[in-house]
Design a protein around this motif. Structure first.
Motif, PDB file in Angstrom:
ATOM      1  N   ARG A  61       0.824  -1.187   0.000  1.00  0.00           N
ATOM      2  CA  ARG A  61       0.000   0.000   0.000  1.00  0.00           C
ATOM      3  C   ARG A  61       0.868   1.250   0.000  1.00  0.00           C
ATOM      4  O   ARG A  61       2.045   1.197   0.359  1.00  0.00           O
ATOM      5  CB  ARG A  61      -0.897   0.007   1.254  1.00  0.00           C
ATOM      6  N   VAL A  62       0.283   2.344  -0.416  1.00  0.00           N
ATOM      7  CA  VAL A  62       0.987   3.626  -0.354  1.00  0.00           C
ATOM      8  C   VAL A  62       1.188   3.974   1.121  1.00  0.00           C
ATOM      9  O   VAL A  62       0.226   4.007   1.891  1.00  0.00           O
ATOM     10  CB  VAL A  62       0.171   4.730  -1.045  1.00  0.00           C
ATOM     11  N   PRO A  63       2.429   4.182   1.546  1.00  0.00           N
ATOM     12  CA  PRO A  63       2.665   4.457   2.974  1.00  0.00           C
ATOM     13  C   PRO A  63       2.038   5.765   3.419  1.00  0.00           C
ATOM     14  O   PRO A  63       1.936   6.722   2.642  1.00  0.00           O
ATOM     15  CB  PRO A  63       4.198   4.505   3.069  1.00  0.00           C
ATOM     16  N   VAL A  64       1.630   5.820   4.685  1.00  0.00           N
ATOM     17  CA  VAL A  64       1.036   7.031   5.251  1.00  0.00           C
ATOM     18  C   VAL A  64       2.167   7.985   5.614  1.00  0.00           C
ATOM     19  O   VAL A  64       2.956   7.721   6.523  1.00  0.00           O
ATOM     20  CB  VAL A  64       0.179   6.702   6.482  1.00  0.00           C
ATOM     21  N   THR A  65       2.243   9.097   4.893  1.00  0.00           N
ATOM     22  CA  THR A  65       3.339  10.057   5.111  1.00  0.00           C
ATOM     23  C   THR A  65       2.849  11.490   5.255  1.00  0.00           C
ATOM     24  O   THR A  65       3.632  12.379   5.571  1.00  0.00           O
ATOM     25  CB  THR A  65       4.327  10.014   3.928  1.00  0.00           C
ATOM     26  N   LEU A  66       1.556  11.728   5.035  1.00  0.00           N
ATOM     27  CA  LEU A  66       1.030  13.087   5.074  1.00  0.00           C
ATOM     28  C   LEU A  66      -0.004  13.228   6.176  1.00  0.00           C
ATOM     29  O   LEU A  66      -0.742  12.285   6.470  1.00  0.00           O
ATOM     30  CB  LEU A  66       0.374  13.457   3.730  1.00  0.00           C
ATOM     31  N   PRO A  67      -0.093  14.426   6.784  1.00  0.00           N
ATOM     32  CA  PRO A  67      -1.159  14.668   7.759  1.00  0.00           C
ATOM     33  C   PRO A  67      -2.495  14.805   7.053  1.00  0.00           C
ATOM     34  O   PRO A  67      -2.562  14.990   5.834  1.00  0.00           O
ATOM     35  CB  PRO A  67      -0.738  15.983   8.408  1.00  0.00           C
ATOM     36  N   LEU A  68      -3.560  14.705   7.823  1.00  0.00           N
ATOM     37  CA  LEU A  68      -4.888  14.888   7.252  1.00  0.00           C
ATOM     38  C   LEU A  68      -5.038  16.306   6.718  1.00  0.00           C
ATOM     39  O   LEU A  68      -4.349  17.232   7.143  1.00  0.00           O
ATOM     40  CB  LEU A  68      -5.964  14.619   8.304  1.00  0.00           C
ATOM     41  N   ASP A  69      -5.966  16.452   5.774  1.00  0.00           N
ATOM     42  CA  ASP A  69      -6.241  17.783   5.231  1.00  0.00           C
ATOM     43  C   ASP A  69      -6.690  18.729   6.333  1.00  0.00           C
ATOM     44  O   ASP A  69      -7.275  18.322   7.338  1.00  0.00           O
ATOM     45  CB  ASP A  69      -7.356  17.707   4.180  1.00  0.00           C
ATOM     46  N   ALA A  70      -6.456  20.001   6.094  1.00  0.00           N
ATOM     47  CA  ALA A  70      -6.845  21.013   7.073  1.00  0.00           C
ATOM     48  C   ALA A  70      -8.343  21.011   7.337  1.00  0.00           C
ATOM     49  O   ALA A  70      -8.805  21.419   8.390  1.00  0.00           O
ATOM     50  CB  ALA A  70      -6.406  22.399   6.596  1.00  0.00           C
ATOM     51  N   ALA A  71      -9.125  20.515   6.369  1.00  0.00           N
ATOM     52  CA  ALA A  71     -10.568  20.483   6.557  1.00  0.00           C
ATOM     53  C   ALA A  71     -10.971  19.538   7.673  1.00  0.00           C
ATOM     54  O   ALA A  71     -12.045  19.657   8.250  1.00  0.00           O
ATOM     55  CB  ALA A  71     -11.252  20.063   5.258  1.00  0.00           C
ATOM     56  N   ASP A  72     -10.103  18.567   8.014  1.00  0.00           N
ATOM     57  CA  ASP A  72     -10.420  17.593   9.053  1.00  0.00           C
ATOM     58  C   ASP A  72      -9.757  17.936  10.377  1.00  0.00           C
ATOM     59  O   ASP A  72      -9.863  17.194  11.342  1.00  0.00           O
ATOM     60  CB  ASP A  72      -9.950  16.195   8.616  1.00  0.00           C
ATOM     61  N   ALA A  73      -9.042  19.001  10.440  1.00  0.00           N
ATOM     62  CA  ALA A  73      -8.316  19.358  11.659  1.00  0.00           C
ATOM     63  C   ALA A  73      -8.614  20.804  12.012  1.00  0.00           C
ATOM     64  O   ALA A  73      -9.027  21.597  11.172  1.00  0.00           O
ATOM     65  CB  ALA A  73      -6.806  19.161  11.446  1.00  0.00           C
ATOM     66  N   PRO A  74      -8.390  21.182  13.289  1.00  0.00           N
ATOM     67  CA  PRO A  74      -8.614  22.580  13.669  1.00  0.00           C
ATOM     68  C   PRO A  74      -7.696  23.499  12.870  1.00  0.00           C
ATOM     69  O   PRO A  74      -6.570  23.140  12.543  1.00  0.00           O
ATOM     70  CB  PRO A  74      -8.247  22.596  15.165  1.00  0.00           C
ATOM     71  N   PRO A  75      -8.157  24.682  12.532  1.00  0.00           N
ATOM     72  CA  PRO A  75      -7.320  25.608  11.763  1.00  0.00           C
ATOM     73  C   PRO A  75      -6.041  25.954  12.509  1.00  0.00           C
ATOM     74  O   PRO A  75      -6.048  26.155  13.715  1.00  0.00           O
ATOM     75  CB  PRO A  75      -8.212  26.845  11.592  1.00  0.00           C
ATOM     76  N   ALA A  76      -4.962  26.019  11.783  1.00  0.00           N
ATOM     77  CA  ALA A  76      -3.673  26.354  12.386  1.00  0.00           C
ATOM     78  C   ALA A  76      -3.508  27.859  12.442  1.00  0.00           C
ATOM     79  O   ALA A  76      -3.995  28.589  11.581  1.00  0.00           O
ATOM     80  CB  ALA A  76      -2.527  25.739  11.583  1.00  0.00           C
ATOM     81  N   PRO A  77      -2.820  28.363  13.434  1.00  0.00           N
ATOM     82  CA  PRO A  77      -2.578  29.806  13.512  1.00  0.00           C
ATOM     83  C   PRO A  77      -1.603  30.244  12.433  1.00  0.00           C
ATOM     84  O   PRO A  77      -0.919  29.422  11.834  1.00  0.00           O
ATOM     85  CB  PRO A  77      -1.985  29.980  14.914  1.00  0.00           C
ATOM     86  N   GLU A  78      -1.578  31.529  12.204  1.00  0.00           N
ATOM     87  CA  GLU A  78      -0.651  32.072  11.201  1.00  0.00           C
ATOM     88  C   GLU A  78       0.768  31.658  11.539  1.00  0.00           C
ATOM     89  O   GLU A  78       1.234  31.804  12.660  1.00  0.00           O
ATOM     90  CB  GLU A  78      -0.750  33.613  11.193  1.00  0.00           C
ATOM     91  N   GLY A  79       1.445  31.098  10.546  1.00  0.00           N
ATOM     92  CA  GLY A  79       2.828  30.681  10.741  1.00  0.00           C
ATOM     93  C   GLY A  79       2.949  29.291  11.308  1.00  0.00           C
ATOM     94  O   GLY A  79       4.043  28.768  11.442  1.00  0.00           O
TER      95      GLY A  79
END
Length: 764
Positions: A362-380
Motif C-alpha cells: 500500500r501507499v505508505p502514510v506520510t502526510l497529515p490529514l487535510d486542514a478540513a479535518d483538523a482545527p485551523p492552524a494559527p498564522e505561521g
C-alpha cells in the motif's frame, strides 16, 4: 438550482466509484461503435485554391477576376515547370518547351470538344504557357489544371508534364515542378508521413514522464489508456462533426490538435492522480480517496476545460474565415479530453487503488490529514506542505517586499522577451518550409540560383481604361519605372512584344481597354521580403502612373504575393479581434468561478504578457538568428490563442486551490498552504504539456518547428515563471482586494481571526 448541482455531483461521484466498471465498459463500447459506424476522413487530403483564403470582396481577388475577364491567358497558376541549365539553355530546348506547351493545349481543346459538356475531366493539365525569355539559363512554363482539380491531382498532372522532358534526356538540363500548389501538396505528404511517428513519440513521452513523476509504470499506463481512449473517439467524431456542421479542419494543424488532446488528457490525469495519491498517503481508504479527489478536482478540471474551450471558440469571431473555422475543432478537442479525463481517470483510480502507484503493498502514510479535518492552524503554524524550496519561495513571495521584487523582475523579463515582436514578419511561403531535399524545394532553389526566385508566381500590375492599349509609349515608360522598383528583377510588359499586336492576349487585352505587366521579384514570392516589396510598390503606383503620362486609367495589383500581403494583414487584424473576445469570454468564466473580477483580470493580463514573450522569442530565434523569411502566418495566430487559453487553464489549477484554502485562512496563509501543495502537480502538468507540443517539432517542416518552439517556450514560461512567482506575488500585493467585488473567500489580512473570516464567507 444549488440542490440540483449537488445531486448531480453525488450522482457523478457514485458513477465513477461504484459504477467504475460500467464507466470503463461504456467507454469501450463507445470506442467500438465510433470505429464501426463513423468513417474517418483523411484531413490531409483537403483541396483548395490559393485565392480561397480571401473573401470575394478582396481587392486583389477582384483584380484577378477582372484580369481573367480581359485576357485570354491567365498567369496565376500556382504550378510551374522549370528547365535549368547552368551553362545556358540552347535554342532547341527552348523550342522544345514551346512545342510541348502547344501540343498540350491542342490536345486539351480536342478532348474538350469530344466531351458532351465540353469540360475535361479533373486533374488534367489543360493549358501550358511558356514565360517569355527572362534568363539565358532558365525556362519556366505555367501549368493550368482543369476545373475542380485537387492539390494532389494537379501536382500529379504537373509531374507527368515534366516527365516528358526527363524522358527525352536533355543533356545538362535539370527539370523540376514548383509553385504554391505542389508545395502545399508536398507539405501534406510530409505531414502524413510523420504524423504517426509524432503521435507514437507523444504517447511514449507521456508514459516516460508520468512514470518518473509517480515512480510507477502503472500510473503511466493508466494515463496512456485514457489518452488512447480519447484519441480513438476523437478523430472519427471530429471529421464527422466537421462534415455535419460545416466547419473545416485544416490538415496543417492536425498535429497541433493531437498534441493538445494528448496534453490536456495527461494534465488532467496527473492532477487527479496526484490528489488521489495524497489521499492514500493520509491513510484514507481507496474509495474515500477517490470520492474526495473527485469532489476537489473535478470542478477544477471541468472549469479548466470549459475555460480553454471558450477561449478557442473565440476564433468564431475572426474576420478571417480560415481561422474562424478552426475554433470548433480546437474547442471539441479540449472537451473530448476533459470528458475522457473526468470519466476514465476516476474510474481507473477506483479499480486500481494502491496498485496505481505501487505494484505491491500500500501507499505508505506520510502526510497529515487535510486542514478540513483538523482545527485551523494559527498564522505561521500548522502543516508543512510541499518541498523545502517551494515553502521557502512562497515565504518570500507572501511578504510585500519579496512580492514587489518578484512582480517587477518577472514582468521585466517577460516584456524584454516580447520586444522582438516589434519587427515580426509574416510569411506564406510553403516552399521555404519544406526540407531542402524535397523536389519542390529544389525547383524553387533552381529559380533562386538563376536570380529569378519570384518567377514561379509573378506579381501582376493591371492597367484599365478606355483604349489604354493605344498609349504604348506611356505604357513603356511605366514598364521602365516598374523594372527599377526595389525587389523587382524583371518587368515583362507591352514593350517586350515584337510587334504592336499581341496575338495571344498575354499582355494586351483584345478589347483594347486593359494592359498588364508581370513583375518577377528577386525573392520567394510568398515570403515576408517579397510581401514588403509589393506593399511598397502598391503605395508608389499612383505616382508612377502619373509620371508615365497615362491618362484615364485605374491601376491595381494582383498575384500570389499581393494575395499573401492581404492574408498577412487580415491575420494580424483577426489576431487582435480574437484575442480581445477570448480575453472577455475567459474573464467571464473565471469571474463566475472565482467570484472575483480583479484577480481574473490580473491572471489574464499575465497570460497575455507570457504569450507575447513566447512569440517574441520565436521571432528572435527563427527570424533573427536562423534567418528564416518570417513566421508562417497561421503559426503565431494558433499559438497565441492556445497560449492565452491554456494560461487561464493553469490559473484555474493554481488559484482554485488558493481560493479553497482562503475559506479557512487569511489570504497570505492560504497562499502559503496551497501553492506548495499544488506546485508539484501543476509544474509536472505544465512540463508534460510543453514536452508534448515540443514533439511537434519532429515533423520536418519549418511551420511545425515554429509552433513547437512557441508552444513549448510559452508553456514553460507560464509554468516556471508566471504561476509559481508572478501569481502568488500579485495576489499578495492585492491582499483583500483580490476577491473584489465578491466575498466568496475570507481574503483577510494577516492576523485576522479565522472565525471572522468564516463569518465573511457565511454572509456571501
Amino acid at each position: 438550482m444549488h440542490h440540483l448541482m449537488r445531486a448531480a455531483a453525488r450522482a457523478y461521484r457514485g458513477l465513477v466509484v461504484s459504477g467504475r466498471w460500467v464507466v470503463l465498459a461504456g467507454w469501450s463500447a463507445l470506442v467500438a461503435l465510433v470505429l464501426v459506424l463513423v468513417p474517418v476522413t483523411d484531413l490531409s487530403a483537403s483541396s483548395g485554391g490559393f485565392n480561397d483564403l480571401l473573401p470575394e470582396s478582396s481587392s486583389s481577388v477582384q483584380a484577378a477576376q477582372r484580369s481573367l475577364a480581359q485576357f485570354s491567358v491567365p498567369v496565376i497558376s500556382g504550378t510551374a515547370v522549370v528547365l535549368h541549365d547552368p551553362d545556358g539553355l540552347d535554342p532547341l530546348t527552348r523550342a522544345h518547351a514551346v512545342v510541348r506547351a502547344l501540343a498540350v493545349l491542342q490536345e486539351g481543346e480536342r478532348e474538350a470538344a469530344e466531351q458532351p459538356d465540353g469540360v475535361l475531366p479533373r486533374n488534367r493539365v489543360v493549358a501550358a504557357v511558356p514565360v517569355p525569355l527572362v534568363s539565358a539559363d532558365t525556362s519556366v512554363t505555367y501549368l493550368f489544371a482543369s476545373p475542380g482539380s485537387s492539390l494532389g491531382g494537379t501536382t500529379n498532372a504537373a509531374d507527368r508534364y515534366a516527365a516528358h522532358f526527363t524522358e527525352h534526356d536533355l543533356p545538362g538540363v535539370q527539370t523540376a515542378v514548383t509553385g504554391f500548389v505542389p508545395a502545399q501538396r508536398a507539405q501534406a505528404d510530409v505531414l502524413r508521413e510523420h504524423l504517426g511517428t509524432f503521435e507514437l513519440l507523444s504517447l511514449a513521452l507521456v508514459v516516460l514522464v508520468v512514470a518518473l513523476i509517480f515512480r510507477s509504470p502503472v500510473a503511466s499506463l493508466a494515463v496512456l489508456a485514457v489518452a488512447a481512449g480519447a484519441l480513438l473517439v476523437y478523430y472519427p467524431l471530429l471529421t464527422w462533426l466537421a462534415a455535419e456542421l460545416g466547419f473545416s479542419v485544416p490538415a496543417e494543424l492536425q498535429p497541433v490538435l493531437a498534441a493538445l488532446l494528448i496534453g490536456v488528457v495527461t494534465d488532467y490525469c496527473v492532477l487527479f492522480f496526484h490528489a488521489f495519491r495524497n489521499g492514500l498517503a493520509q491513510g484514507r481508504g481507496v474509495h474515500e480517496s477517490v470520492r474526495r479527489t473527485v469532489s476537489a478536482e473535478s470542478p477544477v478540471v471541468a472549469v479548466a476545460g470549459i475555460t480553454v474551450a471558450v477561449g478557442t471558440l473565440a476564433l468564431l469571431v475572426s474576420p478571417f474565415g480560415l481561422f474562424a473555422a478552426l475554433g470548433p475543432a480546437l474547442a471539441f478537442t479540449v472537451l473530448v479530453g476533459a470528458v475522457a479525463s473526468l470519466l476514465l481517470a476516476p474510474a481507473l483510480m477506483a479499480v486500481l487503488g494502491h496498485r496505481l502507484f505501487r505494484l505491491r503493498g500500500r501507499v505508505p502514510v506520510t502526510l497529515p490529514l487535510d486542514a478540513a479535518d483538523a482545527p485551523p492552524a494559527p498564522e505561521g503554524g500548522g502543516e508543512r506542505t510541499g518541498g523545502w524550496l517551494s515553502r521557502a519561495l512562497v515565504a518570500v513571495l507572501t511578504h510585500r517586499a519579496g512580492a514587489v521584487a518578484a512582480v517587477v523582475l518577472v514582468s521585466a523579463v517577460l516584456l524584454a522577451a516580447a520586444l522582438p515582436l516589434r519587427h515580426a514578419a509574416l510569411s506564406m511561403s510553403f516552399t521555404a518550409g519544406l526540407p531542402a531535399s524535397d523536389p519542390v524545394a529544389q525547383g524553387a532553389a533552381l529559380l533562386d540560383e538563376a536570380g529569378l526566385a519570384g518567377l514561379s508566381a509573378p506579381t501582376e500590375v493591371l492597367v484599365e481604361g478606355p483604349g489604354v492599349v493605344g498609349q504604348r509609349e506611356a505604357l513603356a515608360r511605366l514598364q521602365d519605372s516598374l523594372a527599377g522598383r526595389a525587389g523587382v528583377v524583371r518587368a515583362i510588359g507591352p514593350a517586350d512584344l515584337p510587334t504592336r499586336e499581341d496575338r495571344f492576349g498575354l499582355l494586351l487585352a483584345s478589347s483594347g481597354d486593359a494592359a498588364r505587366f508581370l513583375l518577377v521579384l528577386d525573392s520567394d514570392p510568398l515570403a515576408a521580403s517579397a510581401i514588403a516589396d509589393v506593399r511598397s510598390l502598391q503605395a508608389q503606383l499612383p505616382a508612377l502612373v502619373e509620371r508615365s503620362g497615362l491618362t484615364g486609367v485605374q491601376v491595381s495589383t494582383t498575384g500570389q504575393t499581393r494575395i499573401a500581403s492581404e492574408v498577412a494583414e487580415l491575420t494580424v487584424h483577426s489576431l487582435f479581434v480574437t484575442l480581445a473576445v477570448a480575453f472577455g469570454l475567459q474573464l467571464l468564466v473565471l469571474a463566475v468561478y472565482l467570484r472575483s473580477l480583479l484577480t481574473p483580470l490580473v491572471v489574464l493580463s499575465a497570460s497575455l504578457v507570457s504569450m507575447g514573450s513566447a512569440l517574441g522569442l520565436t521571432v528572435l530565434v527563427f527570424q533573427d538568428l536562423l534567418g528564416q523569411p518570417g513566421l508562417t502566418f497561421y503559426a503565431p495566430f494558433a499559438t497565441a490563442v492556445l497560449l492565452l487559453a491554456l494560461g487561464a487553464d493553469y490559473s484555474v489549477f493554481a488559484i482554485g486551490g488558493i481560493w479553497e484554502q482562503a475559506r479557512r485562512h487569511p489570504l497570505r496563509r492560504a497562499i502559503a498552504i496551497a501553492v506548495p501543495r499544488s506546485a508539484g502537480a501543476i509544474t509536472a502538468a505544465g512540463v508534460i504539456l510543453a514536452s508534448t507540443f515540443a514533439v511537434v517539432g519532429v515533423i520536418p517542416l519549418v511551420t511545425f518547428r515554429q509552433i513547437a518552439f512557441t508552444m513549448a517556450v510559452g508553456l514553460l514560461v507560464d509554468t516556471l515563471l508566471v504561476r509559481p512567482l508572478l501569481m502568488p506575488a500579485a495576489l499578495t500585493l492585492l491582499g483583500r482586494w483580490a476577491g473584489w467585488p465578491g466575498r466568496r473567500t475570507a481574503l483577510t489580512e494577516p492576523g485576522a481571526p479565522v472565525v471572522a473570516a468564516r463569518r465573511v464567507e457565511a454572509g456571501a
